[in-house]
Scaffold this motif. Structure first.
Motif, PDB file in Angstrom:
ATOM      1  N   SER A  51       0.755  -1.226   0.155  1.00  0.00           N
ATOM      2  CA  SER A  51       0.034   0.113   0.100  1.00  0.00           C
ATOM      3  C   SER A  51       0.801   1.272   0.039  1.00  0.00           C
ATOM      4  O   SER A  51       0.315   2.363  -0.655  1.00  0.00           O
ATOM      5  N   ILE A  52       2.058   1.139   0.684  1.00  0.00           N
ATOM      6  CA  ILE A  52       3.023   2.210   0.636  1.00  0.00           C
ATOM      7  C   ILE A  52       3.602   2.493  -0.676  1.00  0.00           C
ATOM      8  O   ILE A  52       3.629   3.698  -1.414  1.00  0.00           O
ATOM      9  N   SER A 210     -15.268  -8.511   4.380  1.00  0.00           N
ATOM     10  CA  SER A 210     -14.144  -8.185   3.533  1.00  0.00           C
ATOM     11  C   SER A 210     -13.476  -9.297   2.761  1.00  0.00           C
ATOM     12  O   SER A 210     -13.317  -8.975   1.597  1.00  0.00           O
ATOM     13  N   GLY A 211     -13.743 -10.413   3.059  1.00  0.00           N
ATOM     14  CA  GLY A 211     -13.389 -11.674   1.978  1.00  0.00           C
ATOM     15  C   GLY A 211     -14.427 -11.575   0.864  1.00  0.00           C
ATOM     16  O   GLY A 211     -13.865 -11.892  -0.273  1.00  0.00           O
ATOM     17  N   VAL A 212     -15.534 -11.515   1.269  1.00  0.00           N
ATOM     18  CA  VAL A 212     -16.607 -11.743   0.250  1.00  0.00           C
ATOM     19  C   VAL A 212     -16.253 -10.663  -0.834  1.00  0.00           C
ATOM     20  O   VAL A 212     -16.449 -10.563  -2.174  1.00  0.00           O
ATOM     21  N   GLY A 213     -16.025  -9.267  -0.341  1.00  0.00           N
ATOM     22  CA  GLY A 213     -16.349  -7.928  -1.252  1.00  0.00           C
ATOM     23  C   GLY A 213     -14.979  -7.812  -1.842  1.00  0.00           C
ATOM     24  O   GLY A 213     -14.923  -7.211  -2.850  1.00  0.00           O
ATOM     25  N   GLY A 214     -13.885  -8.117  -1.330  1.00  0.00           N
ATOM     26  CA  GLY A 214     -12.597  -8.009  -1.685  1.00  0.00           C
ATOM     27  C   GLY A 214     -11.687  -9.188  -2.167  1.00  0.00           C
ATOM     28  O   GLY A 214     -10.573  -8.961  -2.559  1.00  0.00           O
ATOM     29  N   LEU A 412      -5.874  -2.912   1.652  1.00  0.00           N
ATOM     30  CA  LEU A 412      -6.685  -2.666   3.070  1.00  0.00           C
ATOM     31  C   LEU A 412      -7.362  -3.909   3.296  1.00  0.00           C
ATOM     32  O   LEU A 412      -7.567  -3.943   4.537  1.00  0.00           O
ATOM     33  N   THR A 413      -7.801  -4.511   2.442  1.00  0.00           N
ATOM     34  CA  THR A 413      -8.923  -5.565   2.483  1.00  0.00           C
ATOM     35  C   THR A 413      -7.947  -6.575   3.125  1.00  0.00           C
ATOM     36  O   THR A 413      -8.402  -7.506   3.990  1.00  0.00           O
ATOM     37  N   LEU A 417      -8.635  -8.732   6.522  1.00  0.00           N
ATOM     38  CA  LEU A 417      -8.733  -9.942   6.904  1.00  0.00           C
ATOM     39  C   LEU A 417      -7.711 -10.582   8.049  1.00  0.00           C
ATOM     40  O   LEU A 417      -8.100 -11.434   8.677  1.00  0.00           O
ATOM     41  N   VAL A 418      -6.358 -10.289   7.623  1.00  0.00           N
ATOM     42  CA  VAL A 418      -5.169 -10.695   8.676  1.00  0.00           C
ATOM     43  C   VAL A 418      -5.627 -10.316   9.965  1.00  0.00           C
ATOM     44  O   VAL A 418      -5.623 -10.969  11.123  1.00  0.00           O
ATOM     45  N   VAL A 419      -5.827  -8.909  10.289  1.00  0.00           N
ATOM     46  CA  VAL A 419      -6.291  -8.502  11.524  1.00  0.00           C
ATOM     47  C   VAL A 419      -7.400  -9.093  12.245  1.00  0.00           C
ATOM     48  O   VAL A 419      -7.433  -9.538  13.431  1.00  0.00           O
TER      49      VAL A 419
END
Length: 489
Positions: A51-52, A210-214, A412-413, A417-419
């Motif tokens: 992302s950076i 998050s998983g379904v959307g991204g 970000l997705t 998911l990880v967090v």
């Protein structure tokens, strides 16, 4: 007082799963759980650094504007050879890796000298020269910039080949996590589980959404990044070699000659040619034995890199420009690699910032200025085109801001998911145990899931190797040591 969530009458009876379905669900969940637990830290690092790195171009344009931009546009430029000579004086005896002439009157010339590292793809030292006066305005060690550090962490965790392999394993397992997570969601979407604590339920819903959307964009992000990996990327290169999807057909060259071919650009530290063209053979320059036509074209401005009788860099670039199909200022940069030895060629690379279709690589005879070979999008095979487009999309530059926002959303997705996955595990873990789903007791189900995982392992070799290691550890160690069996289930 009993809350609404815990009243028996408010919870609809859960549909009864068949034993085989329940066993399959448990087996897939176990793989999903342990895969997420082990690769989550690496995926988090990849998502954050990715992302950076998406903002590399605007960040560096702002950070290095003092050496990249002139206070006043120039009207007349000094010869490139003089500018290169001025840059070389800052580090006497250091080889010149490449030269990037300015594409507008308010930009400096970038001369990249060899840095401390000399291995393939090692970064150099960029010396910036005022084209109007041929004086040096500053220099930057490209191997020590902030974005280079981010790129090294993202690609290899700053651990060389070992780090590259770890990153590839994590990326491959990310695909398996998406696949198993999709199955778990699809299989359990109509099942009403017993009420959970409000916080845990919110985490689970956020994880699923998050998983379904991204998930689709995350899969694309991972797949488009795999061509850079060591094992999977090399395998893809071999497939392209065998199918002719990398090497352009010589009969398609718009500027054709038949010089002897030798070497390639894959080991050139600063070639930076399009990925699809890295392993294409490089032609050799042929000097006129009589020396006719080369008088007065020796190295100028004290640039001792060139061979006697070779054209100065500005003449070689001028000879190549009519053959360059498309390189609009602001959307594309030109890079010139100097000849390597008496038979070397000038290599001119058009580097588009957005559309890979504008990429082009030309080899110019260092003595005659003749374009020996020119290849670009029209000469790429189907796989090569797919990879180049994927790379541009992966880096968020193909369609400008919209592309960047989508890729940032994918990063970000993945972070979400990880967090959320790690947080859910931490909240529900039993004391003294990993909290993994119980091992399935049905052998047919186990073998079926393993067979599917084996197919995924063939598609992604390093993931397959780690699967085999996990199964061996489970069979030889975890099941036979009671203490470990209690911890890992």
């Amino acid at each position: 007082m009993t809350s609404v969530e815990t009243r028996p009458e408010t919870a609809a009876p859960a549909p009864v799963k068949s034993p085989s379905s329940s066993q399959r669900y448990r087996a897939v969940w176990r793989w999903h759980f342990y895969a997420g637990l082990f690769v989550a830290p690496v995926l988090l690092v990849l998502a954050v650094t990715g992302s950076i790195y998406l903002f590399k171009e605007p960040f560096e344009a702002w950070r290095y504007q003092d050496v990249r931009t002139l206070a006043q546009p120039i009207t007349t430029a000094r010869p490139l050879s003089e500018q290169v000579a001025a840059a070389r004086l800052t580090h006497p005896g250091t080889p010149v890796m490449s030269v990037i002439p300015p594409m507008s009157a308010d930009r400096t010339t970038r001369v990249i000298l060899q840095g401390a590292d000399t291995g393939p793809f090692a970064q150099g030292i960029s010396v910036y020269v005022d084209p109007g006066t041929a004086t040096v305005v500053g220099e930057i060690d490209d191997g020590a910039t902030f974005m280079r550090v981010i790129r090294t962490i993202h690609g290899e965790l700053m651990s060389g080949t070992v780090g590259d392999r770890i990153v590839e394993i994590a990326a491959c397992w990310a695909l398996i996590l998406v696949a198993t997570g999709t199955y778990l969601w699809w299989s359990g979407r109509r099942t009403r589980r017993k009420p959970t604590r409000p916080g845990r339920g919110r985490l689970r819903r956020l994880h699923i959404l998050s998983g379904v959307g991204g998930g689709t964009v995350v899969v694309f992000l991972v797949v488009s990044g795999l061509p850079w990996s060591g094992v999977w990327g090399d395998g893809l290169q071999r497939i392209q070699d065998r199918t002719g999807s990398t090497y352009p057909n010589a009969s398609d060259y718009p500027h054709l000659s038949t010089p002897p071919l030798s070497g390639d650009l894959s080991a050139n530290p600063d070639a930076k040619v399009p990925w699809a063209a890295e392993r294409l053979p490089v032609p050799a320059s042929t000097q006129d034995p009589g020396g006719d036509g080369h008088a007065g074209h020796g190295a100028t401005g004290g640039d001792a890199v060139l061979q006697p009788g070779a054209l100065p860099i500005e003449q070689a670039l001028a000879a190549a420009r009519p053959a360059i199909r498309s390189c609009p200022p602001g959307e594309c940069d030109l890079k010139v690699l100097l000849p390597d030895g008496a038979k070397g060629v000038y290599t001119v690379v058009a580097e588009p910032r957005r559309d890979p279709a504008d990429a082009q690589t030309l080899h110019v005879d260092q003595y005659s200025g003749r374009v020996l070979v020119s290849y670009g999008w029209a000469e790429y095979g189907v796989l090569a085109k797919a990879v180049e487009q994927g790379v541009a999309l992966h880096e968020g530059r193909r369609y400008g801001t919209a592309n960047l926002i989508v890729m940032l959303g994918a990063c970000l997705t993945l972070i979400t998911l990880v967090v959320t996955g790690a947080w859910m595990w931490w909240k529900r873990r039993p004391r003294g145990r990993a909290g993994a789903p119980a091992r399935t007791t049905d052998r047919r189900t186990s073998y079926g899931v393993i067979a599917i995982m084996a197919v995924l392992g063939l598609l992604f070799p390093l993931a397959g190797v780690t699967m085999a290691v996990v199964l061996l550890i489970d069979w030889l160690v975890l099941r036979r040591v009671p203490a470990l069996a209690r911890v890992f289930g």
